[in-house]
Design a protein around this motif. Structure first.
Motif, PDB file in Angstrom:
ATOM      1  N   ASN A 242       2.814  -2.399   3.763  1.00  0.00           N
ATOM      2  CA  ASN A 242       1.434  -1.987   4.020  1.00  0.00           C
ATOM      3  C   ASN A 242       1.359  -1.137   5.276  1.00  0.00           C
ATOM      4  O   ASN A 242       1.950  -1.463   6.303  1.00  0.00           O
ATOM      5  CB  ASN A 242       0.525  -3.200   4.160  1.00  0.00           C
ATOM      6  N   ALA A 243       0.580  -0.039   5.207  1.00  0.00           N
ATOM      7  CA  ALA A 243       0.349   0.858   6.349  1.00  0.00           C
ATOM      8  C   ALA A 243       1.659   1.444   6.892  1.00  0.00           C
ATOM      9  O   ALA A 243       1.899   1.458   8.094  1.00  0.00           O
ATOM     10  CB  ALA A 243      -0.415   0.145   7.457  1.00  0.00           C
ATOM     11  N   MET A 244       2.504   1.912   5.983  1.00  0.00           N
ATOM     12  CA  MET A 244       3.736   2.601   6.365  1.00  0.00           C
ATOM     13  C   MET A 244       4.147   3.512   5.224  1.00  0.00           C
ATOM     14  O   MET A 244       3.607   3.414   4.110  1.00  0.00           O
ATOM     15  CB  MET A 244       4.849   1.607   6.703  1.00  0.00           C
ATOM     16  N   LEU A 245       5.090   4.403   5.504  1.00  0.00           N
ATOM     17  CA  LEU A 245       5.569   5.277   4.441  1.00  0.00           C
ATOM     18  C   LEU A 245       6.151   4.448   3.303  1.00  0.00           C
ATOM     19  O   LEU A 245       6.871   3.479   3.549  1.00  0.00           O
ATOM     20  CB  LEU A 245       6.639   6.233   4.973  1.00  0.00           C
ATOM     21  N   PRO A 246       5.877   4.815   2.055  1.00  0.00           N
ATOM     22  CA  PRO A 246       6.465   4.080   0.938  1.00  0.00           C
ATOM     23  C   PRO A 246       7.971   4.329   0.864  1.00  0.00           C
ATOM     24  O   PRO A 246       8.479   5.348   1.354  1.00  0.00           O
ATOM     25  CB  PRO A 246       5.745   4.653  -0.281  1.00  0.00           C
TER      26      PRO A 246
END
Length: 428
Positions: A242-246
């Motif tokens: 969550n809330a980061m580059l995939p």
């Protein structure tokens, strides 16, 4: 002689138990990664090794407590919790003492015995008010222990802000900026920072050397940024996925830290196992990749313990509907409304993990993150007697919660615990 139940505990009977030895019988223990059949001993708020008591002190337990075959496990630690039961740590500044009291007491029913109250990205004035007031303290009848504050922001990526208000996100710049924004760090235990920001690595190194747990998260950074941060002192990843580059096969981003060979130490990672923030398949991938690093967190916000409706997280309004919390007027997830015991049940069911693995992900692993595994998160001899009696017949159910050897919560339908008093052995 049969005595009345020791539940519920009251302040009047706490003093009378000083230095008494308690032996819990007819129980099973989560110890060293296994479930074993054994008695459980405590004295003066600590877990006791019975052998030297029996052979050297030549005494037996003052009180024997029948557990009715319940499972005893360590109390849970929630190192990312924004609030609950109608209170938010980042916005209820004027009622902060009441907020901490209500939340720390409310989580006892979920088996949580220690928390890190989390402050999301906020104006400087909020940090200056909250940090001095939100003090570390031991738990007890009033609620879970406060391990210290988790500051989740404001030094995060605007592109990966999640439910953090854009207008309060700030650049790192340097150590002076950190001190200016936060005011003081006396009660701070953890800080989440985006590692790609200019100056972030110097700040990570500085704060880690002050004994603060440094976490990477709310980040647009790549794997290289994450590796540099870990080698500077970071040791945790805030709510993985969550809330980061995939994850991408050419650059896995911060997710790649789970298997990186270029970091000086393995990392732990928080994960919200609520069935909403993380797909069960992603949860399985994380666990099978790095099971020893998995830390269950609730990321709970004010609506935990309540129902559908509008609530608050930091400076923003949140709408909760069917266990999903989103920022009002958007599709952005804004924390969770689940409890820690719910997270464990979801984790065990959807990952295919053992109950012991689920328990350790909520106890031993977060204790290791905080560097307190010698005190909490285990049933090792000499550790704090923060423990639970749970039923493991079907879904995990918390029956009784103990902090420092004292019962602080009992489920309404939990079997009554009865005590039998014994005399000491005669000295030879």
């Amino acid at each position: 002689m049969k005595m009345p139940s020791i539940i519920p505990c009251t302040s009047s009977n706490l003093a009378s138990k000083h230095s008494k030895i308690y032996q819990f019988i007819n129980c099973r223990l989560v110890r060293k990664g296994c479930i074993i059949k054994d008695d459980f001993w405590i004295r003066d708020g600590k877990i006791l090794n019975p052998e030297p008591v029996f052979y050297d002190e030549r005494v037996q337990a003052d009180v024997r407590i029948d557990c009715h075959d319940a499972l005893i496990c360590p109390g849970f630690l929630d190192i990312q919790i924004n609030g609950g039961f109608g209170y938010d740590f980042s916005s209820d500044v004027d009622n902060l003492e009441e907020a901490v009291s209500k939340v720390s007491h409310g989580v006892l029913s979920a088996g949580v015995t220690s928390i890190c109250p989390t402050i999301v990205t906020s104006p400087n004035s909020v940090y200056h008010q909250v940090i001095p007031k939100l003090v570390k303290k031991a738990g007890g009848l009033d609620g879970a222990s406060i391990l210290g504050i988790h500051l989740e922001g404001p030094f995060i990526s605007p592109e990966k802000k999640g439910a953090h208000p854009l207008q309060y996100i700030q650049e790192v710049e340097g150590i002076d900026k950190i001190n200016d924004v936060y005011g003081c760090l006396d009660n701070v235990a953890m800080v989440t920072i985006a590692p790609e920001l200019p100056g972030a690595k110097d700040v990570i190194s500085y704060l880690a050397n002050q004994g603060i747990v440094m976490s990477v998260g709310h980040s647009n950074g790549n794997l290289e940024d994450g590796e540099a941060a870990v080698n500077c002192g970071a040791s945790f990843i805030t709510h993985l996925f969550n809330a980061m580059l995939p994850f991408h096969h050419r650059d896995p981003g911060l997710v790649g830290l789970l298997t990186s060979r270029l970091i000086c130490k393995p990392v732990h990672y928080g994960i919200i196992a609520d069935g909403i923030h993380t797909h069960p398949a992603a949860l399985r991938i994380a666990h099978r990749t790095h099971p020893e690093g998995l830390v269950l967190v609730t990321d709970a916000m004010a609506a935990m313990g309540l129902g559908d409706g509008e609530h608050q997280i930091g400076q923003l309004k949140v709408k909760v509907e069917k266990l999903t919390a989103r920022l009002v007027g958007s599709n952005t997830l804004a924390g969770s409304v689940v409890t820690m015991d719910q997270c464990i049940r979801h984790f065990v069911k959807n990952v295919g993990a053992t109950l012991v693995e689920g328990i350790e992900a909520a106890s031993l692993h977060p204790a290791r993150v905080m560097g307190i595994e010698h005190l909490k998160g285990t049933l090792d001899f000499g550790s704090d007697a923060d423990f639970l009696l749970v039923s493991d017949e079907g879904p995990l159910k918390v029956l009784h919660t103990f902090i420092a050897g004292e019962c602080v919560y009992s489920a309404p339908d939990a079997p009554q615990l009865t005590s039998t008093y014994h005399k000491h052995f005669s000295e030879k």
